[in-house]
Design a protein around this motif. Structure first.
Motif, mmCIF file in Angstrom:
data_model
loop_
_atom_site.group_PDB
_atom_site.id
_atom_site.type_symbol
_atom_site.label_atom_id
_atom_site.label_comp_id
_atom_site.label_asym_id
_atom_site.label_seq_id
_atom_site.Cartn_x
_atom_site.Cartn_y
_atom_site.Cartn_z
ATOM 1 N N ALA A 191 39.014 -0.929 -11.259
ATOM 2 C CA ALA A 191 39.395 0.007 -12.320
ATOM 3 C C ALA A 191 40.002 1.290 -11.768
ATOM 4 O O ALA A 191 40.941 1.840 -12.359
ATOM 5 C CB ALA A 191 38.171 0.330 -13.182
ATOM 6 N N GLU A 192 39.482 1.777 -10.644
ATOM 7 C CA GLU A 192 39.986 3.026 -10.094
ATOM 8 C C GLU A 192 41.252 2.822 -9.268
ATOM 9 O O GLU A 192 42.062 3.734 -9.130
ATOM 10 C CB GLU A 192 38.907 3.695 -9.251
ATOM 11 C CG GLU A 192 37.703 4.163 -10.065
ATOM 12 C CD GLU A 192 36.601 4.753 -9.203
ATOM 13 O OE1 GLU A 192 36.687 4.623 -7.958
ATOM 14 O OE2 GLU A 192 35.661 5.342 -9.767
ATOM 15 N N GLY A 193 41.423 1.627 -8.721
ATOM 16 C CA GLY A 193 42.569 1.390 -7.851
ATOM 17 C C GLY A 193 43.845 1.051 -8.587
ATOM 18 O O GLY A 193 44.940 1.268 -8.071
ATOM 19 N N ARG A 194 43.717 0.532 -9.812
ATOM 20 C CA ARG A 194 44.899 0.088 -10.554
ATOM 21 C C ARG A 194 44.700 0.369 -12.036
ATOM 22 O O ARG A 194 43.571 0.451 -12.516
ATOM 23 C CB ARG A 194 45.123 -1.418 -10.338
ATOM 24 C CG ARG A 194 45.425 -1.765 -8.895
ATOM 25 C CD ARG A 194 45.188 -3.224 -8.602
ATOM 26 N NE ARG A 194 45.412 -3.499 -7.187
ATOM 27 C CZ ARG A 194 44.502 -3.307 -6.249
ATOM 28 N NH1 ARG A 194 43.306 -2.842 -6.553
ATOM 29 N NH2 ARG A 194 44.783 -3.563 -4.984
ATOM 30 N N ASP A 195 45.795 0.485 -12.762
ATOM 31 C CA ASP A 195 45.713 0.740 -14.199
ATOM 32 C C ASP A 195 45.512 -0.591 -14.906
ATOM 33 O O ASP A 195 46.463 -1.240 -15.340
ATOM 34 C CB ASP A 195 46.976 1.442 -14.688
ATOM 35 C CG ASP A 195 46.837 1.937 -16.119
ATOM 36 O OD1 ASP A 195 45.699 1.998 -16.612
ATOM 37 O OD2 ASP A 195 47.867 2.259 -16.741
ATOM 38 N N LEU A 196 44.237 -1.013 -15.000
ATOM 39 C CA LEU A 196 43.890 -2.337 -15.511
ATOM 40 C C LEU A 196 42.851 -2.228 -16.618
ATOM 41 O O LEU A 196 42.099 -1.255 -16.700
ATOM 42 C CB LEU A 196 43.250 -3.187 -14.404
ATOM 43 C CG LEU A 196 44.041 -3.579 -13.164
ATOM 44 C CD1 LEU A 196 43.077 -4.218 -12.165
ATOM 45 C CD2 LEU A 196 45.139 -4.546 -13.518
ATOM 46 N N ASN A 197 42.792 -3.261 -17.437
ATOM 47 C CA ASN A 197 41.588 -3.545 -18.192
ATOM 48 C C ASN A 197 40.749 -4.459 -17.301
ATOM 49 O O ASN A 197 41.213 -5.521 -16.892
ATOM 50 C CB ASN A 197 41.893 -4.292 -19.497
ATOM 51 C CG ASN A 197 42.829 -3.537 -20.403
ATOM 52 O OD1 ASN A 197 42.602 -2.384 -20.720
ATOM 53 N ND2 ASN A 197 43.905 -4.208 -20.830
ATOM 54 N N VAL A 198 39.533 -4.055 -16.984
ATOM 55 C CA VAL A 198 38.629 -4.909 -16.226
ATOM 56 C C VAL A 198 37.550 -5.394 -17.194
ATOM 57 O O VAL A 198 36.807 -4.583 -17.750
ATOM 58 C CB VAL A 198 37.987 -4.165 -15.039
ATOM 59 C CG1 VAL A 198 37.058 -5.099 -14.271
ATOM 60 C CG2 VAL A 198 39.073 -3.608 -14.116
ATOM 61 N N VAL A 199 37.489 -6.698 -17.404
ATOM 62 C CA VAL A 199 36.527 -7.276 -18.345
ATOM 63 C C VAL A 199 35.535 -8.126 -17.566
ATOM 64 O O VAL A 199 35.915 -9.127 -16.946
ATOM 65 C CB VAL A 199 37.234 -8.122 -19.417
ATOM 66 C CG1 VAL A 199 36.201 -8.760 -20.354
ATOM 67 C CG2 VAL A 199 38.220 -7.269 -20.218
ATOM 68 N N VAL A 200 34.266 -7.703 -17.566
ATOM 69 C CA VAL A 200 33.210 -8.485 -16.929
ATOM 70 C C VAL A 200 32.734 -9.543 -17.918
ATOM 71 O O VAL A 200 32.327 -9.221 -19.039
ATOM 72 C CB VAL A 200 32.037 -7.585 -16.506
ATOM 73 C CG1 VAL A 200 30.860 -8.427 -16.018
ATOM 74 C CG2 VAL A 200 32.480 -6.625 -15.409
ATOM 75 N N VAL A 201 32.826 -10.795 -17.501
ATOM 76 C CA VAL A 201 32.366 -11.904 -18.336
ATOM 77 C C VAL A 201 30.895 -12.141 -18.006
ATOM 78 O O VAL A 201 30.549 -12.782 -17.009
ATOM 79 C CB VAL A 201 33.210 -13.167 -18.086
ATOM 80 C CG1 VAL A 201 32.748 -14.309 -18.996
ATOM 81 C CG2 VAL A 201 34.694 -12.875 -18.287
ATOM 82 N N ASP A 202 30.027 -11.576 -18.822
ATOM 83 C CA ASP A 202 28.587 -11.637 -18.606
ATOM 84 C C ASP A 202 28.032 -12.879 -19.319
ATOM 85 O O ASP A 202 27.771 -12.861 -20.527
ATOM 86 C CB ASP A 202 27.961 -10.345 -19.149
ATOM 87 C CG ASP A 202 26.432 -10.359 -19.130
ATOM 88 O OD1 ASP A 202 25.846 -11.345 -18.624
ATOM 89 O OD2 ASP A 202 25.835 -9.391 -19.628
#
Length: 444
Positions: A106-117
């Protein structure tokens, strides 16, 4: 974190608490499902949660509704999306690496990071039940991604990062979407129940437009073979340096090699590790120095483990499935510095031995041991070796070399070298250096 204030009213002490995440937002954070051994003994039924992280909330998850997600203002579908998919959870506890991986992404790139729990499902002492749930969890995630598509998201901008059993789950999602997902990364895909499986029963290159795989435990919990457009094999893909060799080490004996895949990937994401790998048919051939050329790749360098391996995509698709090998140290920054060593021997009689090469820079010394097998030295013969040093000495002023015959007792032999030439492979700005007409006494 809870920010609480106490108010006295009508003689009663009231405690009013407001949830506050680490990122300073007023809303409470949604955390990864935390279970315990009792859940695992009883077994869990599958329930999938999707937790969103971005640069605006790298440490405070926001749970996404599977259908009403457009109402979440932080979920920008014009950005690329990375899905993080964990594997089997025999204790029910959250993965120890999850927070760090999310932050780095998340901090390294302009992304949506979605954790699949999908911990409710993965947390079972019965591994067979967890494996069975991967198909259902994949169906669930596929529906979510299709809903994203309907809202304008591009499949080509999606990246699924699957760990162990999660690598196959990611592959099932990719297969459901006809291989149109942009990328799948498999970190030591699970081996039990997947060894010998057909491509549609496990992760394979047809599951996405680009599939990269890292292997660290092929002789136990990991999957043997090649299953991506590019497969990285750390230290041959099986036993990792620094991991216990006997069962007396307890749990670490079983999980250390398997977990190393995540540690290497995290180090590469953090850009503290530069882990370059070389295309080769086997790890033995790589150690023999037979596979040190990378001219076939564009950019004209060997592929590097991590998020940025995507820049070699066009070359890899042109070359077909590619195996690449590299060696590491036991701890960060894991990298070994590789030198190509070319020697011309002059001695009249055949000699066998292993080679130890030292580089000297002032008082600093680093040694490479080329001891994976006995080497053959005979008259007027060129020998190429791969020497791997754990330390990078920038200003080498002396080379020392010794050869050990491996005999417990026996005579010392003289080996004459017409030339020895060392070429740093990862430091092209440094010139090769050579020594001519060298005599070496072997050690018995």
């Amino acid at each position: 974190m809870l920010a609480c204030r106490r108010l006295a009213a009508l003689g009663l002490l009231l405690v009013l608490c407001q949830g506050r995440g680490e990122d300073g937002g007023a809303d409470s954070c949604d955390n990864f499902t935390d279970l315990n051994l009792s859940h695992c003994f009883l077994g869990t039924n599958l329930y999938v949660r999707l937790l969103l992280y971005t640069r605006a909330n790298p440490a405070c998850g926001r749970e996404l509704h599977h259908r009403r997600f457009p109402s979440e203002p932080l979920f920008d579908l014009s950005r690329p999306t990375a899905f993080v998919v964990h594997g089997y959870r025999p204790t029910g506890a959250p993965p120890v690496w999850i927070d760090r991986l999310v932050r780095l992404l998340a901090e390294g790139r302009d992304l949506n990071v979605v954790v699949v729990d999908w911990n409710r499902g993965a947390a079972n002492l019965n591994y067979l039940a967890a494996v069975a749930y991967t198909r259902e969890a994949a169906h669930n995630l596929t529906g979510f991604i299709r809903a994203m598509q309907e809202e304008g998201a591009s499949l080509g901008s999606m990246h699924l990062i699957g760990v162990s059993l999660g690598a196959h789950l990611a592959g099932f999602v990719g297969a459901n979407l006809k291989g149109k997902v942009g990328r799948i990364t498999g970190l030591d895909p699970a081996g039990p129940l997947f060894t010998g499986a057909t491509p549609d029963e496990r992760l394979d290159p047809s599951d996405a437009m680009f599939v990269d795989v890292l292997h660290t435990d092929m002789d136990s919990f990991g999957l043997r073979g090649a299953h991506g457009h590019i497969d990285f094999y750390a230290n041959g893909g099986a036993d990792q340096p620094g991991c216990p060799k006997t069962i007396f080490a307890g749990k670490s004996y079983f999980v250390c090699d398997h977990q190393r895949s995540m540690l290497l990937y995290l180090c590469a994401l953090n850009r503290t590790c530069t882990l370059r790998a070389y295309p080769c048919a086997s790890y033995a051939d790589f150690l023999d120095g037979r596979c040190l050329q990378c001219e076939a790749f564009k950019p004209a360098s060997c592929p590097q483990l991590g998020y940025d391996v995507i820049q070699w995509r066009e070359s890899l698709l042109r070359l077909g499935q590619t195996k690449v090998f590299f060696s590491t140290t036991a701890s960060q920054p894991y990298r070994k510095l590789n030198y190509r060593v070319d020697m011309v021997t002059w001695n009249q009689y055949l000699r066998w031995g292993v080679v130890y090469i030292r580089l000297h820079s002032g008082r600093n010394v680093t040694e490479a041991r080329v001891d994976h097998k006995l080497l053959r030295f005979e008259q007027f013969t060129s020998t190429r070796l791969l020497a791997q040093f754990e330390e990078d000495l920038p200003h080498v002023h002396k080379i020392s070399l010794r050869i050990n015959t491996g005999n417990v007792i026996g005579p010392r032999y003289k080996i004459r070298l017409l030339q020895i030439r060392l070429t740093p492979l990862e430091r092209p700005e440094r010139f090769p250096f050579s020594v001519y007409r060298l005599w070496i006494w072997t050690l018995p």
